[in-house]
Design a protein around this motif. Structure first.
Motif, PDB file in Angstrom:
ATOM      1  N   ASN A  13       0.828  -1.132   0.049  1.00  0.00           N
ATOM      2  CA  ASN A  13       0.160   0.106  -0.023  1.00  0.00           C
ATOM      3  C   ASN A  13       0.762   1.035   0.143  1.00  0.00           C
ATOM      4  O   ASN A  13       0.692   2.254   0.764  1.00  0.00           O
ATOM      5  N   GLY A  14       2.036   1.283  -0.849  1.00  0.00           N
ATOM      6  CA  GLY A  14       2.823   2.504  -1.079  1.00  0.00           C
ATOM      7  C   GLY A  14       3.787   2.626  -0.032  1.00  0.00           C
ATOM      8  O   GLY A  14       4.711   3.525  -0.137  1.00  0.00           O
ATOM      9  N   GLU A  15       4.099   1.566   1.045  1.00  0.00           N
ATOM     10  CA  GLU A  15       4.987   1.503   1.912  1.00  0.00           C
ATOM     11  C   GLU A  15       6.114   0.490   1.443  1.00  0.00           C
ATOM     12  O   GLU A  15       5.694  -0.671   1.273  1.00  0.00           O
ATOM     13  N   SER A  16       7.240   0.750   1.237  1.00  0.00           N
ATOM     14  CA  SER A  16       8.094  -0.384   0.679  1.00  0.00           C
ATOM     15  C   SER A  16       8.961  -1.346   1.819  1.00  0.00           C
ATOM     16  O   SER A  16       8.843  -1.033   2.943  1.00  0.00           O
ATOM     17  N   ILE A  17       8.765  -2.436   1.302  1.00  0.00           N
ATOM     18  CA  ILE A  17       9.449  -3.410   2.090  1.00  0.00           C
ATOM     19  C   ILE A  17      10.722  -3.979   1.381  1.00  0.00           C
ATOM     20  O   ILE A  17      10.723  -3.924   0.137  1.00  0.00           O
ATOM     21  N   ARG A  18      11.872  -3.808   2.246  1.00  0.00           N
ATOM     22  CA  ARG A  18      13.175  -4.172   1.761  1.00  0.00           C
ATOM     23  C   ARG A  18      13.826  -5.081   2.501  1.00  0.00           C
ATOM     24  O   ARG A  18      13.699  -5.101   3.863  1.00  0.00           O
ATOM     25  N   ILE A  19      14.441  -6.054   1.937  1.00  0.00           N
ATOM     26  CA  ILE A  19      15.057  -7.428   2.660  1.00  0.00           C
ATOM     27  C   ILE A  19      16.307  -7.363   1.961  1.00  0.00           C
ATOM     28  O   ILE A  19      16.589  -8.017   0.719  1.00  0.00           O
ATOM     29  N   PRO A  20      17.425  -6.988   2.801  1.00  0.00           N
ATOM     30  CA  PRO A  20      18.663  -7.357   2.297  1.00  0.00           C
ATOM     31  C   PRO A  20      19.058  -8.852   2.209  1.00  0.00           C
ATOM     32  O   PRO A  20      18.590  -9.440   3.423  1.00  0.00           O
ATOM     33  N   VAL A  21      19.781  -9.074   1.337  1.00  0.00           N
ATOM     34  CA  VAL A  21      20.265 -10.779   1.156  1.00  0.00           C
ATOM     35  C   VAL A  21      21.577 -10.985   0.706  1.00  0.00           C
ATOM     36  O   VAL A  21      21.666 -10.303  -0.266  1.00  0.00           O
ATOM     37  N   ALA A  22      22.426 -11.723   1.257  1.00  0.00           N
ATOM     38  CA  ALA A  22      23.708 -11.969   0.843  1.00  0.00           C
ATOM     39  C   ALA A  22      23.669 -13.582   0.523  1.00  0.00           C
ATOM     40  O   ALA A  22      23.056 -14.366   1.284  1.00  0.00           O
ATOM     41  N   GLU A  23      24.097 -13.891  -0.496  1.00  0.00           N
ATOM     42  CA  GLU A  23      24.158 -15.406  -0.945  1.00  0.00           C
ATOM     43  C   GLU A  23      25.539 -15.897  -1.411  1.00  0.00           C
ATOM     44  O   GLU A  23      26.001 -15.197  -2.246  1.00  0.00           O
ATOM     45  N   ILE A  24      25.965 -16.917  -0.711  1.00  0.00           N
ATOM     46  CA  ILE A  24      27.115 -17.656  -1.358  1.00  0.00           C
ATOM     47  C   ILE A  24      27.041 -19.096  -1.523  1.00  0.00           C
ATOM     48  O   ILE A  24      26.444 -19.617  -0.931  1.00  0.00           O
TER      49      ILE A  24
END
Ligand SMILES: [Zn+2]
Length: 309
Positions: A13-24
């Motif tokens: 609803n206009g609010e951003s969801i951010r999920i940082p992810v590092a993959e090895i």
């Protein structure tokens, strides 16, 4: 050495969801391990350990895929919030597997679960003691109806290598309704534990290292890394419960983490706003104190101790 870092994004609803992810990704095939830290955004030792691990893992020596989310609850981290996600005031660790149809934090839980948990063989739910608490490092295991899965989780809990391994029907912290990350993962047959080290809103090297060692032990337990497990001299396997006060006021706990207390022993007081005693706290059973709420603010029915017995 190949670390792939990115920010998963979605919109609520206009609010951003951010999920940082590092993959090895390792050179050889193997399991998928997801390490989710920062579900509670002010549990810094878990967050710092996840960041460290993402920078030190060597893909040449690794089998399988390690996926690290160092801060699952970015709004809680930026807002220095205890327990909740400040967008809607909900506890992310009670909302799994999440939903796109409800509020912001439900949607965040859904994104975490669908993209980083459901497709994993093993999931670590990394905590660091919240701003208001001090604790002995421990792993938490949820008992389900699947005994084989529970035994795998118990084995991983031992391998993570913290001084206490506590078992509950609902995981530690599940005092109100809702489903934690581990409970949801176990319901889907995924090996999952909760690990706690740190607290008081501090980044303390000893407790960061405790988590880094546990994460590396997990990789060895999964045979994704070679090497011996680094374990403490003793792991106490216990049940756990929370002890509460009954009166609103100013709380003075008198016991510290690691203390052993006996049934009936005085363990603290609650006073009114002028220092007059309202309630004397006594231990309801013999137990070890594994967590203490260190802030004096005490709502009626608030938790003051978590114990192992
Ligand atoms: Zn937590």
């Amino acid at each position: 050495m190949t670390v792939d870092t990115r920010i998963f994004t979605a919109d609520h609803n206009g609010e951003s969801i951010r999920i940082p992810v590092a993959e090895i990704r390792g050179q050889r095939d193997g399991p998928v391990l997801s390490i989710i830290a920062g579900i509670h955004g002010a549990e810094y030792c878990g967050i710092e350990a996840a960041i460290r691990l993402s920078r030190e893992l060597d893909s040449d020596r690794l089998s399988g895929l390690v996926r690290i989310v160092p801060i699952a609850n970015i709004p809680g981290f930026l807002g220095r919030c205890e327990v909740q996600c400040p967008v809607d005031g909900q506890n992310l660790n009670r909302l799994f597997p999440g939903s796109t149809e409800k509020q912001y934090t439900d949607h965040l839980a859904h994104c975490l679960y669908e993209h980083f948990v459901r497709n994993a063989d093993c999931v670590l739910n990394i905590h660091g003691g919240d701003i208001f608490e001090e604790l002995v490092p421990y792993t938490g295991i949820g008992r389900t109806t699947d005994e084989d899965l529970d035994e795998r989780c118990r084995s991983l809990g031992r391998a993570y290598g913290l001084p206490f391994l506590v078992e509950t029907d609902a995981l530690p912290g599940a005092v109100a309704g809702g489903t934690s990350l581990n409970q949801a993962a176990q319901a889907d047959g995924i090996v999952s534990i909760l690990a706690e080290s740190g607290g008081r809103g501090l980044v303390e090297e000893e407790f960061v290292q405790t988590h880094v060692r546990g994460m590396r032990n997990t990789l060895k337990w999964l045979e994704m890394l070679e090497g011996e497990l680094e374990l403490p001299n003793e792991v106490r396997e216990t049940n756990t419960e929370f002890w509460r006060i009954s009166k609103e006021g100013v709380c003075y706990p008198e016991k510290s983490i690691g203390d052993q207390v006996s049934e009936g022993e005085r363990i603290g007081v609650v006073t009114d706003w002028f220092g007059k005693t309202l309630e004397t706290l006594t231990a309801p059973r013999d137990a070890w104190i594994i967590a203490v709420v260190i802030t004096p603010a005490a709502r009626e029915d608030a938790i003051v101790y978590q114990v192992a017995y």
